[in-house]
Every structure is written in structure tokens, then in C-alpha cells.
Design a protein around this motif. Structure first.
Motif, PDB file in Angstrom:
ATOM      1  N   VAL A 370      27.521  87.307  50.026  1.00  0.00           N
ATOM      2  CA  VAL A 370      28.408  86.139  50.097  1.00  0.00           C
ATOM      3  C   VAL A 370      27.850  85.106  51.066  1.00  0.00           C
ATOM      4  O   VAL A 370      27.842  83.895  50.790  1.00  0.00           O
ATOM      5  N   LEU A 371      27.368  85.575  52.224  1.00  0.00           N
ATOM      6  CA  LEU A 371      26.845  84.663  53.243  1.00  0.00           C
ATOM      7  C   LEU A 371      25.722  83.796  52.687  1.00  0.00           C
ATOM      8  O   LEU A 371      25.799  82.561  52.723  1.00  0.00           O
ATOM      9  N   TRP A 372      24.682  84.427  52.164  1.00  0.00           N
ATOM     10  CA  TRP A 372      23.495  83.654  51.778  1.00  0.00           C
ATOM     11  C   TRP A 372      23.670  82.938  50.452  1.00  0.00           C
ATOM     12  O   TRP A 372      23.040  81.898  50.217  1.00  0.00           O
ATOM     13  N   THR A 373      24.557  83.434  49.607  1.00  0.00           N
ATOM     14  CA  THR A 373      24.901  82.661  48.410  1.00  0.00           C
ATOM     15  C   THR A 373      25.633  81.385  48.804  1.00  0.00           C
ATOM     16  O   THR A 373      25.357  80.296  48.281  1.00  0.00           O
ATOM     17  N   GLY A 374      26.561  81.529  49.757  1.00  0.00           N
ATOM     18  CA  GLY A 374      27.301  80.356  50.236  1.00  0.00           C
ATOM     19  C   GLY A 374      26.393  79.340  50.888  1.00  0.00           C
ATOM     20  O   GLY A 374      26.499  78.128  50.637  1.00  0.00           O
TER      21      GLY A 374
END
Length: 403
Positions: A370-374
Motif C-alpha cells: 500500500v505504501l509504495w503503490t500510494g
């Protein structure tokens, strides 16, 4: 709105050369950044030498950051109102004095107040240097010139990081004197070898911040810049926290991040002529997309080699972007407001960098996917914005050149 078209002071047959005052500005920048040992280690100094608590150190760094944010617009306004040479020289002398006072200050109130003054002066050279390049260098060569300034900053910074670490361990107070000395040296180089470049007769019509804020196209470029700042600053805010949870220790993280500096120093000068032949808006969009992809790939990192690969990806995007934003801003700015436009642009990047840890730490607990997709989506939005403003920027520049 007219585009600055003043030509560099070189012979017509030598159109690929940059003028001597630019190289002296570049030299002064390298000298200044080589001795810029305080800023990277200021928080360490506050905790280890001043014995501040983490919350007190954080408060001082926040105040310093606010000063740095304001310094871009303030220095840009001064450069348009009173001249580039006087502003850059005065700003560096003021930064030197603030360095000395901060190194001698003790106690939370005094240190906090002095840190604000240092922040207000330490970045003053950036918009002023941008304005000098816009004055001296022809539009076709500006991407190369701005890219070389970016390279010089990173070249000096790589030395400063090593020297600053030594001073932080062996003589923390001395690092303030060293940083103050190189700021004075920068001021001396500019005063001696960089003549005033502001076009004659612009001081009375310049320095109107409201004109920049009414320029919707410029504000669009600033939004793109802020998005890129929020993306790129993850490297120094969320990234070290996230990869530690993904299995990368501190030593390996430091080695992987060192690759960023090595690639910039080794590769960036080789790209200047190619980038100068491209449309800066398209280069900005493509480069931002590559940086976004590099950070998005961090979701799959579990060791130092994987991290090094992602660093190499986003560094390649950073390298091609280097001269694009100031080139676009210089094309949009009228002669009388080159400094002010550059200052607003610099402030927008800093605002994005301030948002970076807010975004990153909010997504960090949700896991690396979620972090790096965001974070990747933030970069994708910035790249899309660069494409959307590209057409209007090209039309304005073409219309101004016809006029």
C-alpha cells in the motif's frame, strides 16, 4: 507576458558555450556546497551537543524548515527588486553570520530563533542563481546550464556528507565555522566574478508576488513541482524507515543510497546536451514517471541488491529532470520577475518535501504494498500534470517569441 530572451555574453560562433560568469557561479556553488556540513547534521548536533530532547530538536528543525520555505520567495523578490549580485552576496554573508551565531547559541529559545534566521538565508542562493542563469544563458542552453548547477550541488554535497560526519563526531562547533567560511567564499566569488545580470529598467516593475499568484499556468507548474517534491523526498523520510522493516539494515541502506550520488556525479554531465534538445515539459513528465516507478518497485525490496536496483531506477529519472523545472519557470517568467518566479517554484518543491513524511508515515503502517503503490500514484499524478501543462506552456512560449 514576455519570455526572457537575453543572450549569453559569448561570441556568435560559440553558441554551444556557456558564458564565463555562469562558470564562476557554478564554481561558487560547488565551493559553498562542499562546505555545507551543518544542515545534514543539525538534528544530531541539537541532541548530542545541545542536549535537547527529541521533541525540542524536532521543533527547532521545523522552525528551520519554515525559514527555508520562506527564503525562496524572499530571496527571489530581493533579486528582482535590488539585483541578483547584491542579493546572492548579501544572502551568503547573512547565512554565514547566522551560522556563527547558531554555533555559539545555547538554550532552546536562542537556538530556535537563530535556526529560523539561518533557514531564512541559507537557501537564498537558489532562486537568485536561477535568475542569473535565465539572464545570461539563451533558452536553448538553459537545460544544460541548470543541469550543471544541479550536478555541482550534488558534487559538493557528496564531499560535505563525509566531512560533516567527521565534524559531528570530532568537532561539532567547528562545523559551523567551516560552513560560514564557505558561504563567505561563495559571496566573494560572486561579488568578484559575476556581474549584475538583471536587465536594465526592470527593478521598478519587478518584485510583484501577486503577479505570480495570478498566473494560473505557473501555479499549475508549481503543483507539479510540489507533487514531485512529495515523491522524491520519500528517499530521506519514509524510505529508511520502510526498508528497515523490509529486511535492509542501516549499513546496506547507506551503501545503496550512496549509489544515488555516484550515479549523479558520473552520469548527469553526459546527459546535458541530449536533454537540451528535448521539450522540457515532456522530459519532466517522463522523468517523474521513472522516479515514481522506482519508488513503486520498492514494494518488492527485501535485500540490499533490490534496494540498489530501485535507487538506480529513480536516480535515472532524477538525472534527466534536473534542469527541466527551472527551464520551464524561466520561460514562463517575464524579465522583471525571474527571481520571484524562481522563488515561488522553489517554495512549491519545499512544500511538497514537507508533505512527504506526512504522506509516507500515514501509509507506512498499511504495509509496503500500500505504501509504495500510494507513493507511486503520487508520482504518476505529478507526471500526468506535467503532460497537461506542457501544451499551454509551449503555446505561451511560442506566442511570446512571435510577439
Amino acid at each position: 507576458m514576455a519570455v526572457l530572451t537575453s543572450q549569453p555574453s559569448v561570441a556568435p560562433a560559440d553558441r554551444l558555450s556557456l558564458p564565463r560568469p555562469f562558470w564562476m557561479l557554478w564554481l561558487g556553488t560547488v565551493i559553498n556546497r562542499t562546505g555545507a556540513v551543518v544542515q545534514p547534521f543539525l538534528s544530531v548536533y541539537l541532541v548530542q551537543v545541545q542536549n535537547f530532547t527529541l521533541s525540542q530538536a524536532g521543533a527547532v528543525m521545523t522552525v528551520f524548515g519554515v525559514g527555508s520555505l520562506l527564503s525562496h520567495v524572499f530571496a527571489g523578490w530581493l533579486a528582482d527588486r535590488f539585483g541578483r549580485r547584491l542579493t546572492l552576496t548579501g544572502g551568503m554573508l547573512a547565512a554565514s553570520a547566522a551560522m556563527v551565531v547558531l554555533g555559539a547559541a545555547s538554550g532552546f529559545p536562542a537556538v530556535t530563533a537563530t535556526a529560523f534566521l539561518l533557514g531564512l538565508t541559507i537557501e537564498s542562493y537558489r532562486p537568485t542563481s536561477q535568475a542569473i542563469v535565465a539572464d545570461l544563458v539563451s533558452p536553448t542552453l538553459r537545460p544544460r546550464a541548470y543541469g550543471l548547477l544541479f550536478w555541482g550541488v550534488n558534487l559538493g554535497y557528496s564531499v560535505a556528507m563525509v566531512a560533516g560526519g567527521w565534524f559531528a563526531d570530532h568537532g561539532a562547533h567547528a562545523m559551523f565555522g567551516v560552513n560560514a567560511a564557505v558561504a563567505v567564499a561563495f559571496a566573494a566569488v560572486v561579488w568578484r566574478a559575476v556581474p549584475e545580470s538583471r536587465p536594465a529598467g526592470t527593478s521598478l516593475t519587478g518584485a510583484r508576488l501577486g503577479a505570480v499568484l495570478r498566473d494560473r499556468l505557473m501555479l499549475g507548474v508549481c503543483a507539479v513541482t510540489a507533487g514531485y517534491g512529495a515523491l522524491y523526498a520519500q528517499a530521506f523520510t519514509t524510505l529508511p524507515l520502510a526498508v528497515a522493516e523490509q529486511g535492509v539494515n542501516r549499513t546496506h541502506f547507506g551503501l545503496a543510497m550512496a549509489l544515488n550520488g555516484v550515479l549523479i556525479v558520473a552520469v548527469q554531465p553526459l546527459t546535458g546536451k541530449w536533454v537540451a534538445r528535448q521539450d522540457p515539459n515532456r522530459v519532466l513528465a517522463a522523468g517523474t514517471a521513472v522516479v515514481a516507478a522506482g519508488f513503486a518497485l520498492t514494494a518488492f525490496v527485501h535485500d540490499a541488491r533490490g534496494l540498489a536496483l530501485t535507487v538506480a531506477v529513480w536516480t535515472s529519472g532524477e538525472i534527466v529532470i534536473a534542469g527541466t523545472v527551472p527551464t520551464i519557470v524561466a520561460a514562463l517568467a517575464p524579465q522583471a520577475l525571474q527571481g520571484t518566479y524562481a522563488g515561488v517554484s522553489g517554495m512549491s518543491w519545499s512544500a511538497g518535501a514537507i508533505l512527504a513524511p506526512v504522506i509516507g508515515t500515514a501509509l507506512l503502517p498499511l504495509g509496503p504494498d500500500v505504501l509504495w503503490t500510494g507513493i507511486g500514484l503520487v508520482g504518476a499524478a505529478s507526471a500526468l500534470g506535467a503532460l497537461l501543462v506542457g501544451g499551454p506552456v509551449r503555446r505561451r512560449v511560442a506566442a511570446a517569441n512571435v510577439a
